[in-house]
Scaffold this motif. Structure first.
Motif, PDB file in Angstrom:
ATOM      1  N   THR A 183       0.819  -1.224   0.000  1.00  7.87           N
ATOM      2  CA  THR A 183       0.000   0.000   0.000  1.00  7.87           C
ATOM      3  C   THR A 183       0.845   1.263   0.000  1.00  7.87           C
ATOM      4  N   ASN A 189       0.259   7.232  -0.605  1.00 10.44           N
ATOM      5  CA  ASN A 189      -0.041   5.836  -0.301  1.00 10.44           C
ATOM      6  C   ASN A 189      -1.433   5.445  -0.787  1.00 10.44           C
ATOM      7  N   ASP A 190      -1.610   4.164  -1.052  1.00 13.03           N
ATOM      8  CA  ASP A 190      -2.845   3.648  -1.639  1.00 13.03           C
ATOM      9  C   ASP A 190      -3.906   3.483  -0.559  1.00 13.03           C
ATOM     10  N   ARG A 191      -4.764   4.477  -0.448  1.00 17.40           N
ATOM     11  CA  ARG A 191      -5.798   4.499   0.586  1.00 17.40           C
ATOM     12  C   ARG A 191      -6.784   3.345   0.424  1.00 17.40           C
ATOM     13  N   LEU A 194      -5.381  -0.148   1.488  1.00 17.52           N
ATOM     14  CA  LEU A 194      -5.304  -0.344   2.931  1.00 17.52           C
ATOM     15  C   LEU A 194      -6.701  -0.439   3.542  1.00 17.52           C
ATOM     16  N   THR A 210      -8.361   8.658   5.916  1.00 17.36           N
ATOM     17  CA  THR A 210      -7.205   8.669   5.024  1.00 17.36           C
ATOM     18  C   THR A 210      -6.380   7.404   5.246  1.00 17.36           C
ATOM     19  N   TRP A 211      -5.359   7.234   4.436  1.00 15.70           N
ATOM     20  CA  TRP A 211      -4.443   6.105   4.632  1.00 15.70           C
ATOM     21  C   TRP A 211      -3.849   6.172   6.036  1.00 15.70           C
TER      22      TRP A 211
END
Length: 348
Positions: A183, A189-191, A194, A210-211
Motif C-alpha cells: 500500500t 499511499n494507496d488508501r 489499505l 485517510t491512509w
C-alpha cells in the motif's frame, strides 16, 4: 475560601508516595546512566515559536506581552525536539533533558496534559545506538525498583530479556494479515488498498478515513496490544509518511529510520535517525500542517530557525521517552497521576 482539600493532599497521597519516591530514585539513576555515557543535561525552554508540527498533537498557546504592550503568539512545546536539534547544530554532541511538555486534549491512565519527556540525542551515531539506550534505560528503571518482571493490566514483560526486533511491515503481516508494503507509494499511499485490507482484518474504515487514519486504527487495535509481551519489542522501519522528522531508509525511501519501544503493550519511547535535509523537512512539516488545517481547522507555525539549523546539524539519532510511563511500569502504578507530584485536577 473553600476548605476542601485537593484529593492528592489527603490520605490518598500516602498511597501515592511509594510511586513518587520510585520516580525520584529512577530519575537519579537515569542521570547517572547518562553521565556514564558522557552526556550533558540541558534545559530547553518550554515557550517556543512552534509547539511541534505533528498532525494529531494539540498545543497550548499563549501571548507574549512586550514592554510596549504589543503581543506575539507563542506555544508551550509538545516536545523539546526542535530546541535540542538547534543545540546539535551549535556543536553539542551528546545531550539529554527531562523536559516538561504540554499536550492539550490528552487525559487518561497513560496520558496527561503536562508530563515529562526524557529526550536524548547522539551526534554521529546510528539509530541502533539509541535503541540500545532505550533498552538500557528500561532495565535501569527495573533495577532501581527491583522489578524482575514488569506487569501492566495482566500482561508481563521481562525487561532484561533480549528484545524482539520487528519491522512495522512484519507486525502488520503477523498480527493483522495485511501486506502494508503493497500500500506504500512514492507520492501518495494507496488508501483504497489499505481500506480493503483493514476491513478484512476486522477494522472498519470510515468513508473519510485517510491512509494515515487507517494505519493508526490498525496499529492501535491489532498491533500494539501484542507488542512487548514477555519481552520488550522494538518496532522498526515505519512508513516515511508516519515519520516526518526521520530520515528515509537507504534501502527503501518509502520507509523511515523510526522505532518505538513497547513493554506490556505500552508505547514507551519513539526514536529517529534524524532528518537533516532542510528543504525536505520544511516540505514534510508544511504537508503535515496542511492536513491539520483540513482536519482540525488550525495549523501551527514552522520554526524557521529550526529549519535553518538543519543545514548545520551533524548526522544524529535521538529518542523521546515518556518518563512517567517508565516510572509507572517499573513501580507498578496503574495511573499516571500516581507518579506526578502535583497532578492537574480532573474534571468533576
Amino acid at each position: 475560601m473553600s476548605t476542601d482539600q485537593p484529593w492528592w493532599t489527603r490520605s490518598v497521597h500516602a498511597d501515592r508516595r511509594p510511586f513518587l519516591l520510585a520516580r525520584g530514585h529512577i530519575k537519579a539513576a537515569v542521570r547517572d546512566w547518562f553521565a556514564g555515557q558522557a552526556f550533558i543535561e540541558i534545559e530547553p525552554g518550554c515557550l517556543q515559536v512552534s509547539p511541534g508540527n505533528e498532525l494529531h498533537l494539540r498545543a497550548f498557546r499563549t501571548e507574549l506581552l512586550a514592554p510596549d504592550l504589543s503581543q506575539r503568539t507563542l506555544y508551550l512545546h509538545t516536545s523539546p525536539e526542535f530546541a535540542c536539534k538547534k543545540l546539535l547544530a551549535a556543536g553539542e554532541e551528546r545531550i539529554f533533558a527531562f523536559a516538561p511538555v504540554f499536550r492539550n486534549g490528552e487525559r487518561g491512565a497513560l496520558h496527561a496534559p503536562e508530563f515529562t519527556m526524557l529526550e536524548w540525542y547522539r551526534a554521529g551515531s546510528p539509530l541502533a545506538a539509541v535503541t540500545d539506550d532505550a533498552i538500557a534505560l528500561l532495565r535501569t528503571a527495573a533495577k532501581v525498583t527491583g522489578s524482575r518482571l514488569i506487569s501492566w493490566r495482566g500482561i508481563t514483560c521481562d525487561p532484561h530479556a533480549e528484545p524482539e526486533r520487528l519491522s512495522v511491515a512484519e507486525a502488520f503481516s503477523r498480527h493483522a494479515g495485511i501486506d502494508l508494503i503493497a500500500t506504500l507509494c512514492p507520492n501518495e499511499n494507496d488508501r483504497n488498498a489499505l481500506a480493503s485490507a483493514a476491513e478484512a482484518a476486522g477494522v472498519r474504515p470510515h468513508e473519510d478515513d485517510t491512509w494515515a487514519d487507517m494505519f493508526a486504527k490498525v496499529l492501535t487495535a491489532l498491533i500494539e496490544p501484542k507488542l512487548g509481551i514477555g519481552r520488550p519489542t522494538l518496532l522498526m522501519a515505519y512508513p516515511a509518511s508516519e515519520a516526518a522528522l526521520a530520515r528515509p531508509m537507504s534501502t527503501d525511501p518509502r520507509l523511515a529510520e523510526r522505532f518505538e519501544l513497547y513493554c506490556c503493550g505500552v508505547e514507551l519511547a519513539n526514536g529517529f535517525g534524524e532528518l537533516t535535509d532542510p528543504e525536505l523537512q520544511r516540505q514534510r512539516l508544511t504537508d503535515e500542517m496542511d492536513r491539520k488545517q483540513q482536519r482540525y481547522g488550525e495549523r501551527y507555525p514552522i520554526d524557521d530557525d529550526f529549519i535553518a539549523a538543519l543545514a548545520h546539524m551533524p548526522s544524529a539519532s535521538g529518542c523521546a521517552l515518556g518518563f512517567e510511563r517508565l516510572v509507572m511500569l517499573a513501580s507498578g502504578a496503574t495511573n499516571i497521576d500516581q507518579v506526578v507530584w502535583t497532578p492537574l485536577p480532573r474534571d468533576p
